[in-house]
Write an enzyme that holds these catalytic residues in place. Structure first.
Site, short mmCIF file in Angstrom:
data_model
loop_
_atom_site.label_atom_id
_atom_site.label_comp_id
_atom_site.label_asym_id
_atom_site.label_seq_id
_atom_site.Cartn_x
_atom_site.Cartn_y
_atom_site.Cartn_z
N ARG A 384 0.80 -1.23 0.00
CA ARG A 384 0.00 0.00 0.00
C ARG A 384 0.83 1.27 0.00
O ARG A 384 0.33 2.33 -0.28
CB ARG A 384 -0.95 -0.04 1.19
CG ARG A 384 -2.12 -0.96 0.93
CD ARG A 384 -3.22 -0.75 1.90
NE ARG A 384 -2.87 -1.21 3.22
CZ ARG A 384 -2.91 -2.48 3.60
NH1 ARG A 384 -3.28 -3.42 2.73
NH2 ARG A 384 -2.60 -2.82 4.81
N TYR A 455 0.88 -8.90 7.67
CA TYR A 455 -0.18 -9.42 8.52
C TYR A 455 -1.30 -10.06 7.69
O TYR A 455 -1.79 -11.13 8.00
CB TYR A 455 -0.75 -8.33 9.43
CG TYR A 455 -1.93 -8.87 10.17
CD1 TYR A 455 -1.70 -9.78 11.23
CD2 TYR A 455 -3.22 -8.61 9.79
CE1 TYR A 455 -2.75 -10.37 11.87
CE2 TYR A 455 -4.28 -9.19 10.43
CZ TYR A 455 -4.04 -10.08 11.47
OH TYR A 455 -5.10 -10.67 12.10
N GLU A 456 -1.66 -9.38 6.60
CA GLU A 456 -2.71 -9.92 5.75
C GLU A 456 -2.32 -11.29 5.21
O GLU A 456 -3.11 -12.22 5.15
CB GLU A 456 -2.95 -8.99 4.56
CG GLU A 456 -3.54 -7.67 4.95
CD GLU A 456 -3.41 -6.63 3.85
OE1 GLU A 456 -3.50 -5.46 4.18
OE2 GLU A 456 -3.21 -7.03 2.68
N LEU A 457 -1.07 -11.33 4.82
CA LEU A 457 -0.58 -12.57 4.26
C LEU A 457 -0.66 -13.69 5.29
O LEU A 457 -1.17 -14.78 5.02
CB LEU A 457 0.86 -12.37 3.81
CG LEU A 457 1.53 -13.63 3.26
CD1 LEU A 457 0.85 -14.05 1.98
CD2 LEU A 457 2.99 -13.35 3.02
#
Ligand SMILES: *[C@@H]1O[C@H](CO)[C@@H](O)[C@H](O)[C@H]1NC(C)=O
Ligand SMILES: *[C@@H]1O[C@H](CO)[C@@H](O)[C@H](O)[C@H]1NC(C)=O
Ligand SMILES: *[C@@H]1O[C@H](CO)[C@@H](O)[C@H](O)[C@H]1NC(C)=O
Ligand SMILES: *[C@@H]1O[C@H](CO)[C@@H](O)[C@H](O)[C@H]1NC(C)=O
Ligand SMILES: *[C@@H]1O[C@H](CO)[C@@H](O)[C@H](O)[C@H]1NC(C)=O
Ligand SMILES: *[C@@H]1O[C@H](CO)[C@@H](O)[C@H](O)[C@H]1NC(C)=O
Length: 542
Positions: A384, A455-457
């Site tokens: 991002r 974290y998303e991963l």
């Protein structure tokens, strides 16, 4: 006739070939042969009716002619010893030839002894061999036992045709074969007054045929087709297993026609080591003509009770080969064609697997998004930080993906920048959004891992690998060879779940990239928007 002579004649007749022994080891025959240099004995056979009479004196005499006698005593020769009924020679010599008499009261028994020379080139004396015949395959047994000298024997050897052979416990025992025929000599070594002597005992063993008959058979199949060409010669070979006296012959129609070009050859017979006869006979047909074709040539073996026949038919070679050849070729072609079609179908299936799957989804109107209670079709995870060097990835994730998947194919994506309200607990938010999504699309790049999106991963991986609730789709946006920065668990993903973006080839909606992505996305009823162009508008990617 004298009682003794009568008995002698009787026993000579009975035991003509068997032995020197009665009651084990006495000398029955009148004519006796001995070999010079060997220990030898004469022993009177005491018949059961004759009881030893203690008071009877026994005297031994020798005569060079009948009725001319000289009494023998232990002092007459150092080689001769007397023990009542037995006269022993240690050893017997040529000069011992002559007539011997035993006198008991007024009864006299007589023998005639021939001492023969020791053979110089043989280990036995031919005149002393005992003939024995053994049927082939029956038991052949040669035992080396000397009853009379038994106690004195120190050692025994067995010779076959004067060559020493191995044997067990003084006896040879086996199933007879023709090669076993020969002279078997037992040689006993014995000590007498500390002097070594030897005594031989020889058997002339003849192996004779098996007298039992077999049922004769002609070898090979009963009917034979032989391919020939007109004008050539052919030999038909017929073989049979048979008994010695059985006949093997050829026959064929010859009443009406002349068969001057057909010749029966001489029969060849061989005998196996087991005594079985094998005969073969050739029928030679020269300069084959039409008349020789399509008739039976029979080869027959005949015994008293039975016959066996094998038939041959000559056919033109092309007739023989064509019929089965045709069928064979046609069968092969069909088999190869079917195989080819199957292989083609498999190849097409593998290449167009994705298209076929998409077509099937469309055709069946499958939609797996209706009942699972999730809000989004995919959560898009990307870097991002909007630094200039990551500009393309950013554009891809927030513009191109939604434009294609949402506007063109009717999916609903969750894109953080767009769909998450700023503020609030980011981590919890992301976790619940991933839970509400059917797929996790990760747009990979080198700096991806170092970022907060990690974290998303990890959250997605947990859902995918542990809870099996979400499937991961990796998009390799810029090609890179080094995957070591990826977590170990991500490498377990199947390779078809990694899509490679190829800037120029992937622009069309029909490109492999989008098809593969659709294939990995959940099945959903597509609501195409008619106004979308077939190709993506040119992007500022290069
Ligand atoms: C034994 O010998 C004596 C004298 O020669 C004779 O009288 C007698 O009959 C003999 N006995 C037998 C059983 O032969
Ligand atoms: C041995 O036996 C064979 C066959 O019976 C015979 O031909 C041969 O003469 C015999 N040999 C002697 C030495 O008797
Ligand atoms: C044979 O004779 C030798 C020499 O006298 C002796 O050593 C050996 O023990 C004898 N063997 C038998 C089986 O009698
Ligand atoms: C058997 O004895 C004779 C006479 O004594 C001798 O010539 C011959 O060599 C002996 N044979 C063997 C095998 O010892
Ligand atoms: C015929 O067949 C027999 C048995 O198979 C074989 O032993 C023989 O040699 C053959 N004869 C010819 C001339 O081929
Ligand atoms: C040959 O054998 C077949 C079958 O055994 C028989 O039918 C045929 O008559 C025989 N032919 C001759 C010429 O012997």
């Amino acid at each position: 006739m004298h009682r003794g002579q009568l008995l002698l004649a009787f026993f000579t007749f009975m035991c003509i070939s068997t032995s020197d022994s009665f009651e084990g080891h006495c000398t029955l025959r009148y004519n006796i042969t001995a070999v010079e240099g060997e220990p030898f004995y004469l022993k009177y056979c005491l018949f059961p009716s004759e009881h030893e009479n203690e008071s009877t004196t026994i005297k031994w005499y020798k005569g060079n002619k009948p009725h001319e006698r000289v009494e023998l005593s232990s002092s007459s020769s150092p080689r001769v010893t007397l023990h009542d009924y037995v006269l022993e020679f240690w050893p017997v010599e040529l000069e011992d030839n002559g007539f011997y008499f035993l006198q008991m009261g007024n009864y006299t028994h007589e023998w005639e002894l021939h001492v023969i020379r020791r053979s110089k080139d043989r280990c036995f004396a031919e005149k002393r061999v005992k003939n024995k015949s053994v049927e082939v395959k029956k038991r052949l047994q040669v035992s080396c036992e000397h009853i009379y000298y038994r106690k004195l024997i120190n050692r025994t050897s067995l010779y076959k045709n004067c060559e020493m052979i191995e044997y067990n416990k003084n006896q040879l025992q086996k199933n007879a074969e023709f090669k076993d025929q020969g002279y078997y000599t037992c040689m006993f070594f014995l000590y007498h007054h500390a002097k070594l002597f030897n005594v031989t005992d020889t058997f002339n063993i003849t192996i004779v045929e098996d007298h039992s008959n077999i049922i004769p058979v002609v070898l090979g199949p009963k009917l034979n087709h032989v391919g020939v060409e007109l004008g050539n010669d052919v030999q038909l070979n017929c073989s049979a297993l048979l008994n010695k006296k059985n006949k093997l012959y050829w026959n064929f129609q010859e009443e009406n026609e002349e068969y001057s070009n057909v010749h029966e050859e001489e029969e060849i017979r061989t005998q196996s080591s087991e005594g079985k006869w094998l005969a073969s006979k050739i029928l030679r047909i020269e300069n084959i003509n039409e008349k020789n074709l399509n008739i039976l040539y029979n080869c027959t073996v005949a015994s008293e009770g039975a016959t066996d026949t094998r038939s041959f038919i000559l056919l033109k070679k092309e007739d023989l080969i064509d019929i089965p050849g045709h069928v064979f070729t046609r069968g092969m072609i069909i088999a190869v064609l079917i195989l080819g079609i199957v292989v083609c179908l498999v190849i097409v299936g593998v290449i167009y697997r994705v298209d076929l799957a998409l077509f099937y989804r469309h055709f069946m109107g499958r939609d797996e998004t209706l009942t699972d209670g999730k809000t989004y079709d995919a959560f898009v995870s990307y870097l991002r930080e909007c630094r200039p060097e990551h500009g393309e990835e950013h554009t891809f994730a927030v513009e191109i993906l939604p434009r294609v998947l949402e506007k063109h194919f009717g999916y609903k994506l969750c894109i953080f920048e767009r769909d998450v309200v700023p503020g609030g607990a980011v981590v919890d938010e992301i976790h619940s959004l991933i839970e509400k999504s059917r797929r996790l699309i990760i747009v990979l790049s080198k700096s991806y891992m170092s970022n907060e999106v990690r974290y998303e991963l990890e959250s997605g991986l947990h859902e995918a690998l542990v809870e099996r609730k979400i499937k991961i789709i990796l998009i390799e946006f810029t090609p890179f060879s080094d995957f070591t920065f990826l977590p170990q668990s991500l490498k377990l993903l199947k390779s078809h779940r990694v899509l490679k973006w190829k800037a120029d080839k992937s622009l069309s909606y029909n490109s492999r990239f989008w098809k593969n992505l659709l294939y990995l996305m959940p099945a959903k009823m597509v609501k195409p928007c008619g106004d979308e162009p077939e190709v993506l508008p040119m992007l500022s990617l290069s």
